[in-house]
Design a protein around this motif. Structure first.
Motif, mmCIF file in Angstrom:
data_model
loop_
_atom_site.group_PDB
_atom_site.id
_atom_site.type_symbol
_atom_site.label_atom_id
_atom_site.label_comp_id
_atom_site.label_asym_id
_atom_site.label_seq_id
_atom_site.Cartn_x
_atom_site.Cartn_y
_atom_site.Cartn_z
ATOM 1 N N LEU A 137 0.861 -1.197 0.000
ATOM 2 C CA LEU A 137 0.000 0.000 0.000
ATOM 3 C C LEU A 137 0.887 1.233 0.000
ATOM 4 O O LEU A 137 1.960 1.229 0.615
ATOM 5 C CB LEU A 137 -0.856 0.055 1.275
ATOM 6 C CG LEU A 137 -2.075 -0.838 1.394
ATOM 7 C CD1 LEU A 137 -2.688 -0.667 2.782
ATOM 8 C CD2 LEU A 137 -3.111 -0.523 0.325
ATOM 9 N N TRP A 138 0.440 2.282 -0.677
ATOM 10 C CA TRP A 138 1.120 3.559 -0.473
ATOM 11 C C TRP A 138 0.093 4.641 -0.216
ATOM 12 O O TRP A 138 -1.100 4.464 -0.453
ATOM 13 C CB TRP A 138 2.089 3.925 -1.573
ATOM 14 C CG TRP A 138 1.591 4.054 -2.980
ATOM 15 C CD1 TRP A 138 0.339 4.374 -3.415
ATOM 16 C CD2 TRP A 138 2.400 3.882 -4.159
ATOM 17 N NE1 TRP A 138 0.308 4.412 -4.770
ATOM 18 C CE2 TRP A 138 1.565 4.125 -5.259
ATOM 19 C CE3 TRP A 138 3.733 3.568 -4.377
ATOM 20 C CZ2 TRP A 138 2.022 4.042 -6.559
ATOM 21 C CZ3 TRP A 138 4.185 3.493 -5.689
ATOM 22 C CH2 TRP A 138 3.349 3.721 -6.756
ATOM 23 N N LYS A 139 0.629 5.737 0.356
ATOM 24 C CA LYS A 139 -0.214 6.879 0.713
ATOM 25 C C LYS A 139 0.081 7.958 -0.320
ATOM 26 O O LYS A 139 1.201 8.478 -0.375
ATOM 27 C CB LYS A 139 0.139 7.348 2.120
ATOM 28 C CG LYS A 139 -0.819 8.366 2.701
ATOM 29 C CD LYS A 139 -0.364 8.734 4.107
ATOM 30 C CE LYS A 139 -1.233 9.828 4.689
ATOM 31 N NZ LYS A 139 -0.644 10.327 5.957
ATOM 32 N N ARG A 197 -4.621 5.263 -7.233
ATOM 33 C CA ARG A 197 -5.568 5.592 -6.171
ATOM 34 C C ARG A 197 -6.795 6.165 -6.857
ATOM 35 O O ARG A 197 -6.706 6.691 -7.972
ATOM 36 C CB ARG A 197 -4.980 6.587 -5.174
ATOM 37 C CG ARG A 197 -4.249 7.759 -5.798
ATOM 38 C CD ARG A 197 -4.420 9.041 -5.007
ATOM 39 N NE ARG A 197 -5.810 9.475 -5.029
ATOM 40 C CZ ARG A 197 -6.403 10.100 -4.014
ATOM 41 N NH1 ARG A 197 -5.754 10.389 -2.920
ATOM 42 N NH2 ARG A 197 -7.679 10.474 -4.111
ATOM 43 N N TRP A 206 -4.387 6.099 1.864
ATOM 44 C CA TRP A 206 -3.771 4.789 1.658
ATOM 45 C C TRP A 206 -4.578 3.981 0.648
ATOM 46 O O TRP A 206 -5.706 3.587 0.936
ATOM 47 C CB TRP A 206 -3.707 4.020 2.971
ATOM 48 C CG TRP A 206 -2.703 4.549 3.933
ATOM 49 C CD1 TRP A 206 -2.949 5.346 5.013
ATOM 50 C CD2 TRP A 206 -1.291 4.307 3.926
ATOM 51 N NE1 TRP A 206 -1.769 5.615 5.672
ATOM 52 C CE2 TRP A 206 -0.746 5.002 5.034
ATOM 53 C CE3 TRP A 206 -0.436 3.583 3.094
ATOM 54 C CZ2 TRP A 206 0.632 4.973 5.316
ATOM 55 C CZ3 TRP A 206 0.928 3.553 3.380
ATOM 56 C CH2 TRP A 206 1.440 4.237 4.472
ATOM 57 N N LYS A 253 -4.649 -4.432 7.756
ATOM 58 C CA LYS A 253 -4.366 -3.155 7.100
ATOM 59 C C LYS A 253 -4.300 -2.033 8.144
ATOM 60 O O LYS A 253 -3.422 -1.165 8.086
ATOM 61 C CB LYS A 253 -5.451 -2.853 6.062
ATOM 62 C CG LYS A 253 -5.275 -1.505 5.398
ATOM 63 C CD LYS A 253 -6.410 -1.199 4.411
ATOM 64 C CE LYS A 253 -6.325 0.247 3.933
ATOM 65 N NZ LYS A 253 -7.410 0.604 3.006
ATOM 66 N N ILE A 257 -1.056 0.596 8.622
ATOM 67 C CA ILE A 257 -1.026 2.020 8.253
ATOM 68 C C ILE A 257 -1.144 2.948 9.468
ATOM 69 O O ILE A 257 -1.271 4.162 9.296
ATOM 70 C CB ILE A 257 -2.127 2.354 7.228
ATOM 71 C CG1 ILE A 257 -3.522 2.174 7.833
ATOM 72 C CG2 ILE A 257 -1.963 1.531 5.957
ATOM 73 C CD1 ILE A 257 -4.647 2.659 6.925
#
Ligand SMILES: [Ca+2]
Length: 269
Positions: A137-139, A197, A206, A253, A257
């Protein structure tokens, strides 16, 4: 890999001489019982261990070059500020925004590479102790325009992992040109997934999806402990990325995060 310096070796040698001498003194003393002798020996050994670890800390060189960073997985989590890599000049570090951490976020300001991965590459070395399947996952945020479906993606590849795929329910897809099928709808090439996203809120959040209009989550399999390469390359301009995580599927998750999570420990290549 950490190496012992000559200073460490000479200190250890000196301390061994000291303990040898003291042991000799103790064993020559007829007043001491063997228990007392052992207790004294243990005490000396503990002092030496403490001394050696202090010296090791003193001489350990911090990583001075970001391209040598290795991010160490711990308890199934890898947590990295995205800006902690070597980037080409069209990636810009931006310190603005209230919803970002570390030094800020990186955003691609060069030409778009919608069909051609491998431009404006950045590399992250990830050291895995707990083998298994990890979700990525990335933000990230949309920093150009007001449309959540543009300027919202970047390429991602794990070329030396044991598997790299995306999943939605029972649907599993693989990047193109890996010999594995099926492949997702939308851009994919040379083992790269387009990671996007979505949604009308353009601020940092996220999410890491692939497969157009049918968001699949992204997974990497590390069958053995070891150091693996994660690559990123530019696709959309204006896609800002703050941070990324990899989390073992034994973790949730929400755990992965959490803002309170420590960043992964960095060692040097
Ligand atoms: Ca950041």
């Amino acid at each position: 890999m950490k190496t012992n310096s000559p200073k460490q070796y000479s200190l250890v040698f000196f301390l061994m001489l000291v303990i040898g001498f003291l042991s000799l003194q103790i064993s020559c003393s007829s007043d001491e019982t063997s228990e007392e002798v052992m207790a004294v020996e243990e005490e000396i050994e503990a002092e030496i261990e403490e001394e050696v670890s202090e010296v090791e800390e003193e001489v350990a060189q911090p990583c001075s070059n970001v391209s040598d960073f290795i991010f160490n997985e711990k308890e199934g989590l890898v947590t990295v500020e995205f800006e902690e890599a070597e980037f080409s000049e069209d990636w810009k570090l931006k310190p603005d925004g209230t919803n970002v951490s570390g030094a800020g976020y990186m955003v691609w300001e060069g030409a778009q590479h919608l069909g051609e991965p491998g431009n404006g590459k950045a590399r992250f070395m990830i050291k895995i102790e707990n083998a298994g399947t990890y979700q990525f996952l990335w933000k990230s945020a949309v920093k150009i325009g007001d449309n959540g479906t543009d300027h919202n993606d970047t390429w991602l590849r794990f070329n030396d992992a044991d598997d790299f795929y995306a999943k939605n329910g029972t649907s599993i897809v693989y990047p193109k040109d890996t010999g594995k099928t099926p492949n997702p709808e939308g851009a994919t090439k040379d083992g790269w997934f387009k990671i996007y996203r979505s949604g009308s809120n353009l601020d940092f959040k996220w999410q890491a999806s692939t497969f157009d209009n049918n968001g699949h989550d992204v997974f990497v399999v590390f069958e053995n402990p070891g150091t693996y390469l994660m690559e990123v390359s530019a696709r959309s301009s204006g896609h800002g990325i703050d941070k990324f995580v990899l989390f073992n599927t034994s973790r949730t998750k929400a755990e992965a995060i959490a803002d309170s999570n420590e960043l992964s420990k960095v060692t040097c290549n």
